[in-house]
Design a protein around this motif. Structure first.
Motif, PDB file in Angstrom:
ATOM      1  N   LEU A 177       0.959  -1.059   0.001  1.00  0.00           N
ATOM      2  CA  LEU A 177       0.035  -0.122   0.014  1.00  0.00           C
ATOM      3  C   LEU A 177       1.072   1.049  -0.088  1.00  0.00           C
ATOM      4  N   VAL A 178       0.588   2.185  -0.936  1.00  0.00           N
ATOM      5  CA  VAL A 178       1.326   3.419  -0.919  1.00  0.00           C
ATOM      6  C   VAL A 178       0.355   4.535  -0.603  1.00  0.00           C
ATOM      7  N   GLU A 179       0.691   5.515   0.255  1.00  0.00           N
ATOM      8  CA  GLU A 179      -0.118   6.548   0.398  1.00  0.00           C
ATOM      9  C   GLU A 179       0.338   7.666  -0.563  1.00  0.00           C
ATOM     10  N   LEU A 180      -0.963   7.957  -1.191  1.00  0.00           N
ATOM     11  CA  LEU A 180      -1.126   9.039  -2.209  1.00  0.00           C
ATOM     12  C   LEU A 180      -1.018  10.341  -1.710  1.00  0.00           C
ATOM     13  N   GLY A 181      -1.829  10.510  -0.459  1.00  0.00           N
ATOM     14  CA  GLY A 181      -2.089  11.770  -0.076  1.00  0.00           C
ATOM     15  C   GLY A 181      -3.221  11.952   0.825  1.00  0.00           C
ATOM     16  N   THR A 182      -3.802  13.031   1.297  1.00  0.00           N
ATOM     17  CA  THR A 182      -4.806  13.439   2.275  1.00  0.00           C
ATOM     18  C   THR A 182      -5.878  14.209   1.681  1.00  0.00           C
ATOM     19  N   LEU A 183      -6.932  13.700   1.905  1.00  0.00           N
ATOM     20  CA  LEU A 183      -8.333  14.366   1.434  1.00  0.00           C
ATOM     21  C   LEU A 183      -8.834  15.016   2.790  1.00  0.00           C
ATOM     22  N   THR A 184      -8.975  16.309   2.687  1.00  0.00           N
ATOM     23  CA  THR A 184      -9.466  17.222   3.965  1.00  0.00           C
ATOM     24  C   THR A 184     -10.860  17.847   3.501  1.00  0.00           C
ATOM     25  N   LEU A 185     -12.063  17.435   4.241  1.00  0.00           N
ATOM     26  CA  LEU A 185     -13.050  17.930   3.693  1.00  0.00           C
ATOM     27  C   LEU A 185     -13.506  19.030   4.796  1.00  0.00           C
ATOM     28  N   ASN A 186     -13.940  20.422   4.314  1.00  0.00           N
ATOM     29  CA  ASN A 186     -14.231  21.306   5.249  1.00  0.00           C
ATOM     30  C   ASN A 186     -15.204  22.240   4.983  1.00  0.00           C
ATOM     31  N   LYS A 187     -15.972  22.028   3.913  1.00  0.00           N
ATOM     32  CA  LYS A 187     -17.143  22.945   3.320  1.00  0.00           C
ATOM     33  C   LYS A 187     -18.122  22.173   2.935  1.00  0.00           C
ATOM     34  N   ALA A 188     -19.430  22.518   3.265  1.00  0.00           N
ATOM     35  CA  ALA A 188     -20.748  21.978   2.775  1.00  0.00           C
ATOM     36  C   ALA A 188     -21.089  22.728   1.235  1.00  0.00           C
ATOM     37  N   VAL A 189     -21.734  21.793   0.465  1.00  0.00           N
ATOM     38  CA  VAL A 189     -22.043  22.559  -0.613  1.00  0.00           C
ATOM     39  C   VAL A 189     -23.668  23.011  -0.438  1.00  0.00           C
ATOM     40  N   ALA A 190     -23.655  24.246  -0.625  1.00  0.00           N
ATOM     41  CA  ALA A 190     -25.160  24.896  -0.589  1.00  0.00           C
ATOM     42  C   ALA A 190     -26.182  24.117  -1.434  1.00  0.00           C
ATOM     43  N   ASP A 191     -27.410  23.963  -0.956  1.00  0.00           N
ATOM     44  CA  ASP A 191     -28.290  23.253  -1.964  1.00  0.00           C
ATOM     45  C   ASP A 191     -27.751  22.191  -2.899  1.00  0.00           C
ATOM     46  N   SER A 192     -27.176  21.036  -2.045  1.00  0.00           N
ATOM     47  CA  SER A 192     -26.459  19.809  -2.608  1.00  0.00           C
ATOM     48  C   SER A 192     -27.472  19.099  -3.844  1.00  0.00           C
ATOM     49  N   GLN A 193     -28.580  18.946  -3.420  1.00  0.00           N
ATOM     50  CA  GLN A 193     -29.467  18.316  -4.306  1.00  0.00           C
ATOM     51  C   GLN A 193     -29.547  18.925  -5.642  1.00  0.00           C
ATOM     52  N   THR A 194     -29.606  20.176  -5.488  1.00  0.00           N
ATOM     53  CA  THR A 194     -29.733  20.960  -6.957  1.00  0.00           C
ATOM     54  C   THR A 194     -28.093  21.153  -7.775  1.00  0.00           C
ATOM     55  N   ALA A 195     -27.139  21.122  -6.840  1.00  0.00           N
ATOM     56  CA  ALA A 195     -25.862  21.356  -7.177  1.00  0.00           C
ATOM     57  C   ALA A 195     -25.388  19.925  -7.829  1.00  0.00           C
ATOM     58  N   GLU A 196     -25.773  18.808  -7.353  1.00  0.00           N
ATOM     59  CA  GLU A 196     -25.319  17.750  -7.988  1.00  0.00           C
ATOM     60  C   GLU A 196     -25.939  17.172  -9.272  1.00  0.00           C
ATOM     61  N   LYS A 197     -27.277  17.793  -9.492  1.00  0.00           N
ATOM     62  CA  LYS A 197     -28.129  17.253 -10.738  1.00  0.00           C
ATOM     63  C   LYS A 197     -27.166  16.899 -11.992  1.00  0.00           C
ATOM     64  N   PRO A 198     -26.557  18.350 -12.160  1.00  0.00           N
ATOM     65  CA  PRO A 198     -25.674  18.310 -13.505  1.00  0.00           C
ATOM     66  C   PRO A 198     -24.390  17.753 -13.647  1.00  0.00           C
ATOM     67  N   ILE A 199     -24.006  17.275 -12.577  1.00  0.00           N
ATOM     68  CA  ILE A 199     -22.695  16.738 -12.281  1.00  0.00           C
ATOM     69  C   ILE A 199     -22.712  15.048 -12.716  1.00  0.00           C
ATOM     70  N   MET A 200     -21.897  14.739 -13.467  1.00  0.00           N
ATOM     71  CA  MET A 200     -21.682  13.149 -13.849  1.00  0.00           C
ATOM     72  C   MET A 200     -20.210  12.800 -13.575  1.00  0.00           C
ATOM     73  N   PHE A 201     -20.134  12.212 -12.245  1.00  0.00           N
ATOM     74  CA  PHE A 201     -18.700  11.739 -12.000  1.00  0.00           C
ATOM     75  C   PHE A 201     -18.269  10.504 -12.773  1.00  0.00           C
ATOM     76  N   ASN A 202     -17.257  10.575 -13.486  1.00  0.00           N
ATOM     77  CA  ASN A 202     -16.793   9.608 -14.445  1.00  0.00           C
ATOM     78  C   ASN A 202     -15.309   8.750 -14.356  1.00  0.00           C
TER      79      ASN A 202
END
Length: 329
Positions: free
Chosen positions: A271-296
């Motif tokens: 196992l190689v450590e590639l780095g650290t994810l730090t999450l520190n902010k919520a997305v306003a109105d997540s349901q609306t914001a995520e609709k046009p996004i397609m993770f690929n």
């Protein structure tokens, strides 16, 4: 294993469904979306066919000192903003977070690169996948669908599992409800090829490990959990104290199958450590914001290339079908 228990751990969001006739001349990836929609009691306008219920947060990725030795990808060279979506399985938009049908959990990570492009990771909370090909995955989903009104013994899904040991292993793997998305590990079930600036190439699979450790609810606590406990808790945690994960890469060794998502590599692999994810902010109105996004998962950048895993290569096509239907609503 009882049929209800089997269905509770395979992408089956509804136990009362209609059975539309599927056009066999459609591409397999479109048929997969059709069956997922049927299993969720859909279509549910404006939502994904699978992992419909989700929440998005933001943060950054800081690469480790050794990341550049694995890949020349730009986000492994310097800190990069990220957008992250956590999700429940099934196409049911309001499925309770601790419901047995809501597993495996999902995480999608978008690295927002300096030139305005992006690269994505899409992973689940189980190490391994129930099918090696899109055709087998469709066969599993159709067997679940066909078992709802069947009186056959064994049922279609029991027959399928009896001849597909990888699917049986997947549905039999315990999937406890996490205390938080921040205590849930995630696994990349597909392999990618990584190349560094010197041209050295390795194959690996991602692991996304919570810094706070893996912790789960007791069954008693899960039974009493609020329907949206995960979605609400992660937003509160991100906003108050932040959440961190280590992004690891499990390296394949000579002879390891890099093109079969059902084959789990031994824990002895490096196992190689590639780095650290730090999450520190919520997305306003997540349901609306995520609709046009397609993770690929095939939205890649220089230094990362796909394996020839049929499941990996089929995923963007299925996502695109779901994406198109979501935007049309």
């Amino acid at each position: 294993m009882q049929l209800r228990a089997i269905i509770a751990v395979i992408f089956a969001g509804s136990l009362t469904m209609t059975h539309p006739v599927l056009a066999e001349d459609k591409p397999v990836t479109e048929q997969v979306v059709d069956t997922l929609t049927t299993l969720s009691g859909g279509p549910h306008a404006g939502y994904r066919a699978n992992h419909a219920k989700g929440i998005m947060v933001e943060g950054s990725f800081t690469p480790s000192a050794q990341a550049a030795s694995i890949s020349q990808a730009v986000h492994f060279q310097k800190p990069t903003p990220v957008l992250v979506r956590f999700s429940d399985a099934t196409g049911v938009p309001n499925i309770p977070d601790a419901n047995g049908n809501a597993f495996p959990k999902g995480i999608a990570i978008r690295f927002q690169l300096p030139d305005g492009t992006a690269t994505d990771i899409v992973s689940i909370s189980v190490n391994g996948f129930p099918a090696a090909t899109p055709e087998d995955f469709l066969g599993l989903l159709n067997a679940v669908r066909d078992s709802q009104a069947s009186t056959a013994k064994p049922s279609p899904v029991e027959q399928f599992l009896g001849t597909h040991p990888a699917a049986l292993k997947f549905v039999s793997t315990p999937k406890p409800a996490p205390e938080s998305f921040a205590t849930q590990p995630f696994f990349g079930v597909n392999a990618f090829q990584f190349s560094n600036a010197g041209g050295k190439k390795v194959y690996g699979r991602y692991q996304i490990v919570p810094v706070s450790g893996a912790r789960y609810l007791t069954q008693q606590a899960a039974d009493k959990a609020a329907p949206d406990y995960l979605m609400k808790e992660i937003v509160e945690r991100v906003q108050t104290k932040g959440v961190q994960y280590k992004l690891l890469l499990q390296l394949a060794e000579q002879g390891d199958d890099v093109n079969n998502a059902t084959v789990v590599w031994p824990d002895s692999r490096q196992l190689v450590e590639l780095g650290t994810l730090t999450l520190n902010k919520a997305v306003a109105d997540s349901q609306t914001a995520e609709k046009p996004i397609m993770f690929n998962p095939l939205q890649l950048t220089e230094g990362i290339a796909p394996s020839q895993d049929p499941i990996l290569l089929a995923r963007p096509a299925a996502y695109a079908v779901s994406f198109g239907r979501r935007l049309a609503k």
